[in-house]
Motif scaffolding. Structure first.
Motif, PDB file in Angstrom:
ATOM      1  N   ILE A  10       3.603  15.891   2.004  1.00  0.00           N
ATOM      2  CA  ILE A  10       4.077  16.596   0.810  1.00  0.00           C
ATOM      3  C   ILE A  10       3.056  16.442  -0.312  1.00  0.00           C
ATOM      4  CG2 ILE A  10       5.851  16.601  -0.997  1.00  0.00           C
ATOM      5  CD1 ILE A  10       7.818  15.679   1.307  1.00  0.00           C
ATOM      6  N   ALA A  11       2.583  15.222  -0.515  1.00  0.00           N
ATOM      7  CA  ALA A  11       1.607  14.957  -1.577  1.00  0.00           C
ATOM      8  C   ALA A  11       0.330  15.773  -1.350  1.00  0.00           C
ATOM      9  CB  ALA A  11       1.293  13.465  -1.631  1.00  0.00           C
ATOM     10  N   GLN A  12      -0.143  15.806  -0.118  1.00  0.00           N
ATOM     11  CA  GLN A  12      -1.357  16.557   0.183  1.00  0.00           C
ATOM     12  C   GLN A  12      -1.165  18.041  -0.113  1.00  0.00           C
ATOM     13  OE1 GLN A  12      -2.746  16.262   4.236  1.00  0.00           O
ATOM     14  NE2 GLN A  12      -4.636  17.336   3.793  1.00  0.00           N
ATOM     15  N   ALA A  13       0.021  18.565   0.185  1.00  0.00           N
ATOM     16  CA  ALA A  13       0.304  19.984  -0.041  1.00  0.00           C
ATOM     17  C   ALA A  13       0.256  20.361  -1.520  1.00  0.00           C
ATOM     18  CB  ALA A  13       1.670  20.347   0.550  1.00  0.00           C
ATOM     19  N   VAL A  14       0.462  19.368  -2.402  1.00  0.00           N
ATOM     20  CA  VAL A  14       0.435  19.641  -3.847  1.00  0.00           C
ATOM     21  C   VAL A  14      -0.751  18.950  -4.534  1.00  0.00           C
ATOM     22  CG1 VAL A  14       2.889  20.184  -3.993  1.00  0.00           C
ATOM     23  CG2 VAL A  14       2.143  17.826  -4.358  1.00  0.00           C
ATOM     24  N   GLY A  15      -1.753  18.584  -3.740  1.00  0.00           N
ATOM     25  CA  GLY A  15      -3.000  18.081  -4.289  1.00  0.00           C
ATOM     26  C   GLY A  15      -2.989  16.665  -4.824  1.00  0.00           C
ATOM     27  N   VAL A  16      -2.058  15.839  -4.351  1.00  0.00           N
ATOM     28  CA  VAL A  16      -1.977  14.454  -4.829  1.00  0.00           C
ATOM     29  C   VAL A  16      -2.425  13.524  -3.697  1.00  0.00           C
ATOM     30  CG1 VAL A  16      -0.469  12.620  -5.699  1.00  0.00           C
ATOM     31  CG2 VAL A  16      -0.068  14.995  -6.386  1.00  0.00           C
ATOM     32  N   PRO A  17      -3.484  12.752  -3.921  1.00  0.00           N
ATOM     33  CA  PRO A  17      -3.904  11.808  -2.884  1.00  0.00           C
ATOM     34  C   PRO A  17      -2.942  10.617  -2.809  1.00  0.00           C
ATOM     35  CG  PRO A  17      -5.320  11.594  -4.813  1.00  0.00           C
ATOM     36  CD  PRO A  17      -4.377  12.731  -5.083  1.00  0.00           C
ATOM     37  N   VAL A  18      -2.553  10.246  -1.607  1.00  0.00           N
ATOM     38  CA  VAL A  18      -1.761   9.034  -1.373  1.00  0.00           C
ATOM     39  C   VAL A  18      -2.490   8.256  -0.290  1.00  0.00           C
ATOM     40  CG1 VAL A  18       0.441   8.087  -0.580  1.00  0.00           C
ATOM     41  CG2 VAL A  18       0.424  10.103  -2.041  1.00  0.00           C
ATOM     42  N   GLU A  19      -2.979   7.082  -0.663  1.00  0.00           N
ATOM     43  CA  GLU A  19      -3.813   6.307   0.246  1.00  0.00           C
ATOM     44  C   GLU A  19      -3.041   5.274   1.052  1.00  0.00           C
ATOM     45  OE1 GLU A  19      -6.693   4.691  -2.427  1.00  0.00           O
ATOM     46  OE2 GLU A  19      -7.226   6.678  -3.159  1.00  0.00           O
ATOM     47  N   GLY A  20      -1.832   4.972   0.649  1.00  0.00           N
ATOM     48  CA  GLY A  20      -1.075   3.958   1.366  1.00  0.00           C
ATOM     49  C   GLY A  20      -1.426   2.564   0.874  1.00  0.00           C
ATOM     50  N   MET A  21      -1.040   1.556   1.649  1.00  0.00           N
ATOM     51  CA  MET A  21      -1.169   0.157   1.232  1.00  0.00           C
ATOM     52  C   MET A  21      -2.618  -0.309   1.162  1.00  0.00           C
ATOM     53  SD  MET A  21       1.937  -1.859   3.097  1.00  0.00           S
ATOM     54  CE  MET A  21       1.564  -1.351   4.748  1.00  0.00           C
ATOM     55  N   GLN A  22      -2.910  -1.044   0.100  1.00  0.00           N
ATOM     56  CA  GLN A  22      -4.206  -1.694  -0.057  1.00  0.00           C
ATOM     57  C   GLN A  22      -3.928  -3.162  -0.351  1.00  0.00           C
ATOM     58  OE1 GLN A  22      -5.631   0.669  -3.328  1.00  0.00           O
ATOM     59  NE2 GLN A  22      -6.311   2.323  -1.993  1.00  0.00           N
ATOM     60  N   LYS A  23      -4.366  -4.021   0.575  1.00  0.00           N
ATOM     61  CA  LYS A  23      -4.105  -5.465   0.446  1.00  0.00           C
ATOM     62  C   LYS A  23      -4.758  -6.039  -0.799  1.00  0.00           C
ATOM     63  CE  LYS A  23      -1.949  -6.361   4.387  1.00  0.00           C
ATOM     64  NZ  LYS A  23      -0.542  -6.670   4.374  1.00  0.00           N
ATOM     65  N   LEU A  24      -4.049  -6.975  -1.416  1.00  0.00           N
ATOM     66  CA  LEU A  24      -4.566  -7.690  -2.580  1.00  0.00           C
ATOM     67  C   LEU A  24      -4.947  -9.114  -2.175  1.00  0.00           C
ATOM     68  CD1 LEU A  24      -1.874  -6.600  -5.185  1.00  0.00           C
ATOM     69  CD2 LEU A  24      -4.225  -5.765  -5.000  1.00  0.00           C
ATOM     70  N   PRO A  25      -5.871  -9.746  -2.887  1.00  0.00           N
ATOM     71  CA  PRO A  25      -6.246 -11.132  -2.571  1.00  0.00           C
ATOM     72  C   PRO A  25      -5.047 -12.087  -2.628  1.00  0.00           C
ATOM     73  CG  PRO A  25      -7.784 -10.182  -4.151  1.00  0.00           C
ATOM     74  CD  PRO A  25      -6.676  -9.191  -3.956  1.00  0.00           C
ATOM     75  N   SER A  26      -4.033 -11.730  -3.413  1.00  0.00           N
ATOM     76  CA  SER A  26      -2.849 -12.585  -3.554  1.00  0.00           C
ATOM     77  C   SER A  26      -1.968 -12.579  -2.306  1.00  0.00           C
ATOM     78  CB  SER A  26      -2.020 -12.122  -4.748  1.00  0.00           C
ATOM     79  OG  SER A  26      -1.522 -10.808  -4.507  1.00  0.00           O
ATOM     80  N   GLY A  27      -2.236 -11.633  -1.394  1.00  0.00           N
ATOM     81  CA  GLY A  27      -1.418 -11.518  -0.193  1.00  0.00           C
ATOM     82  C   GLY A  27      -0.478 -10.330  -0.257  1.00  0.00           C
ATOM     83  N   GLY A  28      -0.234  -9.814  -1.441  1.00  0.00           N
ATOM     84  CA  GLY A  28       0.608  -8.630  -1.608  1.00  0.00           C
ATOM     85  C   GLY A  28      -0.206  -7.367  -1.383  1.00  0.00           C
ATOM     86  N   TYR A  29       0.320  -6.258  -1.854  1.00  0.00           N
ATOM     87  CA  TYR A  29      -0.416  -5.011  -1.754  1.00  0.00           C
ATOM     88  C   TYR A  29      -0.019  -4.073  -2.883  1.00  0.00           C
ATOM     89  CZ  TYR A  29       3.769  -2.829   0.367  1.00  0.00           C
ATOM     90  OH  TYR A  29       5.033  -2.348   0.612  1.00  0.00           O
ATOM     91  N   GLU A  30      -0.918  -3.129  -3.145  1.00  0.00           N
ATOM     92  CA  GLU A  30      -0.594  -2.041  -4.054  1.00  0.00           C
ATOM     93  C   GLU A  30      -0.779  -0.753  -3.274  1.00  0.00           C
ATOM     94  OE1 GLU A  30      -3.188  -2.644  -7.377  1.00  0.00           O
ATOM     95  OE2 GLU A  30      -4.917  -1.788  -6.373  1.00  0.00           O
ATOM     96  N   VAL A  31      -0.365   0.358  -3.869  1.00  0.00           N
ATOM     97  CA  VAL A  31      -0.414   1.639  -3.177  1.00  0.00           C
ATOM     98  C   VAL A  31      -1.265   2.603  -3.990  1.00  0.00           C
ATOM     99  CG1 VAL A  31       0.944   3.541  -2.237  1.00  0.00           C
ATOM    100  CG2 VAL A  31       1.887   1.221  -2.226  1.00  0.00           C
TER     101      VAL A  31
END
Length: 168
Positions: A107-128
């Motif tokens: 859906i995001a791609q169809a409306v020109g919005v990049p969604v990269e998914g999870m990116q690991k953080l050094p703390s062990g968590g992740y951001e999107v």
């Protein structure tokens, strides 16, 4: 925009667990779409607060013609109740949607919005990683306008009002 985006006729799940079709379930003349996630540390809450603030600057009759769809980019953590609690901090009328990450990315791609998914953080968590633009759709389910995350609240209010006026 030179090439308007068409609202994808896809179905996600709202915060109450009900199916929500992006075309047939949107009942207002203007639909604003924002992709984000509730654990976002900075951009998402700022954009949501700016949109909510801009909407409060409009007459109620105009504001009632606008629906905001918040589509999570983190469906693993953003359950319906989590999204609802998050959105209620900004505006209880905002609609929260979730689904599979694959569907959301499509859906995001169809409306020109990049969604990269999870990116690991050094703390062990992740951001999107995701685009932070707000996309404005008219009653024809076409988007001719988008706002970047740094748009001024006064400009948003003006533009939302104009979008409503153009879609009466």
């Amino acid at each position: 925009m030179d090439q308007p985006y068409a609202m994808p006729a896809k179905t996600l799940t709202d915060t109450g667990g009900n199916p929500f079709n992006l075309v047939t379930s949107t009942k207002k003349p203007v639909t604003l779409v924002f992709f984000g996630y509730t654990n976002c540390p900075d951009v998402c809450p700022t954009v949501m607060a700016d949109v909510a603030s801009a909407l409060t600057k409009l007459d109620e009759s105009v504001r009632d013609q606008v629906q905001l769809l918040f589509i999570t980019t983190d469906p693993a953590r953003d359950t319906g109740p989590v999204i609802r609690k998050y959105l209620d901090r900004f505006d209880p009328s905002f609609v929260g949607l979730s689904g599979s990450l694959t569907s959301i990315k499509d859906i995001a791609q169809a409306v020109g919005v990049p969604v990269e998914g999870m990116q690991k953080l050094p703390s062990g968590g992740y951001e999107v990683g995701h685009g932070a633009q707000v996309i404005g759709f008219g009653k024809n389910d076409k988007a001719n306008v988008l706002w970047l995350s740094n748009a001024a609240i006064g400009d948003l209010a003006h533009d939302f009002g104009k979008l409503v006026e153009d879609n009466q």
